[in-house]
Design a protein around this motif. Structure first.
Motif, PDB file in Angstrom:
ATOM      1  N   SER A  71      35.339  11.860  10.212  1.00  0.00           N
ATOM      2  CA  SER A  71      36.052  10.538  10.789  1.00  0.00           C
ATOM      3  C   SER A  71      36.173  10.720  12.197  1.00  0.00           C
ATOM      4  O   SER A  71      35.873  10.037  13.174  1.00  0.00           O
ATOM      5  N   GLU A  72      36.594  12.178  12.356  1.00  0.00           N
ATOM      6  CA  GLU A  72      36.836  12.486  14.024  1.00  0.00           C
ATOM      7  C   GLU A  72      35.443  12.648  14.757  1.00  0.00           C
ATOM      8  O   GLU A  72      35.273  12.278  15.740  1.00  0.00           O
ATOM      9  N   ARG A  73      34.618  13.228  13.971  1.00  0.00           N
ATOM     10  CA  ARG A  73      33.151  13.222  14.514  1.00  0.00           C
ATOM     11  C   ARG A  73      32.523  11.839  14.666  1.00  0.00           C
ATOM     12  O   ARG A  73      31.975  11.583  15.813  1.00  0.00           O
ATOM     13  N   ILE A  74      33.031  10.966  13.997  1.00  0.00           N
ATOM     14  CA  ILE A  74      32.486   9.575  14.143  1.00  0.00           C
ATOM     15  C   ILE A  74      33.144   8.869  15.235  1.00  0.00           C
ATOM     16  O   ILE A  74      32.456   8.232  16.019  1.00  0.00           O
ATOM     17  N   GLU A  75      34.487   8.901  15.459  1.00  0.00           N
ATOM     18  CA  GLU A  75      35.034   8.559  16.621  1.00  0.00           C
ATOM     19  C   GLU A  75      34.682   9.247  17.870  1.00  0.00           C
ATOM     20  O   GLU A  75      34.422   8.400  18.877  1.00  0.00           O
ATOM     21  N   ALA A  76      34.232  10.475  17.798  1.00  0.00           N
ATOM     22  CA  ALA A  76      33.914  11.129  19.131  1.00  0.00           C
ATOM     23  C   ALA A  76      32.626  10.638  19.467  1.00  0.00           C
ATOM     24  O   ALA A  76      32.064  10.515  20.596  1.00  0.00           O
ATOM     25  N   SER A  77      31.707  10.560  18.580  1.00  0.00           N
ATOM     26  CA  SER A  77      30.231  10.272  18.903  1.00  0.00           C
ATOM     27  C   SER A  77      30.477   8.724  19.432  1.00  0.00           C
ATOM     28  O   SER A  77      29.716   8.314  20.313  1.00  0.00           O
ATOM     29  N   ARG A  78      31.244   7.786  18.886  1.00  0.00           N
ATOM     30  CA  ARG A  78      31.494   6.301  19.476  1.00  0.00           C
ATOM     31  C   ARG A  78      31.703   6.426  20.712  1.00  0.00           C
ATOM     32  O   ARG A  78      31.354   5.460  21.572  1.00  0.00           O
ATOM     33  N   GLU A  79      32.864   7.306  20.944  1.00  0.00           N
ATOM     34  CA  GLU A  79      33.557   7.291  22.367  1.00  0.00           C
ATOM     35  C   GLU A  79      32.606   7.589  23.416  1.00  0.00           C
ATOM     36  O   GLU A  79      32.325   7.401  24.462  1.00  0.00           O
ATOM     37  N   VAL A  80      31.979   8.764  23.098  1.00  0.00           N
ATOM     38  CA  VAL A  80      30.810   9.327  23.976  1.00  0.00           C
ATOM     39  C   VAL A  80      29.741   8.403  24.442  1.00  0.00           C
ATOM     40  O   VAL A  80      29.244   8.337  25.526  1.00  0.00           O
ATOM     41  N   LYS A  81      29.415   7.703  23.329  1.00  0.00           N
ATOM     42  CA  LYS A  81      28.296   6.711  23.365  1.00  0.00           C
ATOM     43  C   LYS A  81      28.958   5.504  24.275  1.00  0.00           C
ATOM     44  O   LYS A  81      28.074   5.065  25.360  1.00  0.00           O
ATOM     45  N   ASP A  82      30.002   5.053  24.390  1.00  0.00           N
ATOM     46  CA  ASP A  82      30.407   4.062  25.225  1.00  0.00           C
ATOM     47  C   ASP A  82      30.705   4.444  26.726  1.00  0.00           C
ATOM     48  O   ASP A  82      30.240   4.049  27.496  1.00  0.00           O
ATOM     49  N   LEU A  83      30.935   5.779  26.580  1.00  0.00           N
ATOM     50  CA  LEU A  83      31.051   6.284  27.908  1.00  0.00           C
ATOM     51  C   LEU A  83      29.894   6.377  28.680  1.00  0.00           C
ATOM     52  O   LEU A  83      29.517   6.125  29.966  1.00  0.00           O
ATOM     53  N   ILE A  84      28.806   7.001  27.978  1.00  0.00           N
ATOM     54  CA  ILE A  84      27.635   6.949  28.692  1.00  0.00           C
ATOM     55  C   ILE A  84      27.060   5.757  28.903  1.00  0.00           C
ATOM     56  O   ILE A  84      26.326   5.484  30.034  1.00  0.00           O
ATOM     57  N   LEU A  85      27.162   4.628  27.983  1.00  0.00           N
ATOM     58  CA  LEU A  85      26.706   3.468  28.637  1.00  0.00           C
ATOM     59  C   LEU A  85      27.282   2.723  29.804  1.00  0.00           C
ATOM     60  O   LEU A  85      26.722   2.242  30.633  1.00  0.00           O
ATOM     61  N   ASN A  86      28.618   2.982  29.776  1.00  0.00           N
ATOM     62  CA  ASN A  86      29.568   2.476  30.949  1.00  0.00           C
ATOM     63  C   ASN A  86      29.161   3.310  32.137  1.00  0.00           C
ATOM     64  O   ASN A  86      28.848   2.721  33.347  1.00  0.00           O
ATOM     65  N   LEU A  87      28.795   4.561  32.162  1.00  0.00           N
ATOM     66  CA  LEU A  87      28.295   5.238  33.177  1.00  0.00           C
ATOM     67  C   LEU A  87      26.990   4.734  33.761  1.00  0.00           C
ATOM     68  O   LEU A  87      26.407   4.885  34.790  1.00  0.00           O
ATOM     69  N   ASN A  88      25.971   4.417  32.619  1.00  0.00           N
ATOM     70  CA  ASN A  88      24.748   4.029  33.187  1.00  0.00           C
ATOM     71  C   ASN A  88      24.735   2.836  33.805  1.00  0.00           C
ATOM     72  O   ASN A  88      23.943   2.693  34.811  1.00  0.00           O
ATOM     73  N   THR A  89      25.813   1.717  33.573  1.00  0.00           N
ATOM     74  CA  THR A  89      25.825   0.614  34.249  1.00  0.00           C
ATOM     75  C   THR A  89      26.267   1.053  35.816  1.00  0.00           C
ATOM     76  O   THR A  89      25.755   0.371  36.771  1.00  0.00           O
TER      77      THR A  89
END
Length: 71
Positions: free
Chosen positions: A21-39
């Motif tokens: 569950s910690e890995r899943i949360e971290a994966s989702r968090e980093v994905k969200d960060l990458i998408l926001n940085l992309n904008t």
């Protein structure tokens, strides 16, 4: 530039995720960060933001590789 600060903080954070569950949360968090940085990158075209996204993508790939396990 709160998103950039959050991304840098995530990158500096200790990357030991003991449970799935910690890995899943971290994966989702980093994905969200990458998408926001992309904008932000689409507007500014700053190469430093691109480098940060590349480093975060590497971290994300390591987390997801660990989630999938071995065949």
């Amino acid at each position: 530039m709160e998103i950039i600060d959050n991304a840098l903080e995530f990158e500096q954070r200790k990357q030991t995720f003991k449970t799935t569950s910690e890995r899943i949360e971290a994966s989702r968090e980093v994905k969200d960060l990458i998408l926001n940085l992309n904008t932000i990158y689409k507007e500014d075209q700053d190469p430093e933001i691109m480098d940060l996204m590349k480093r975060l993508t590497g971290i994300k790939q390591k987390i997801e590789k660990r989630l999938k396990g071995r065949p």
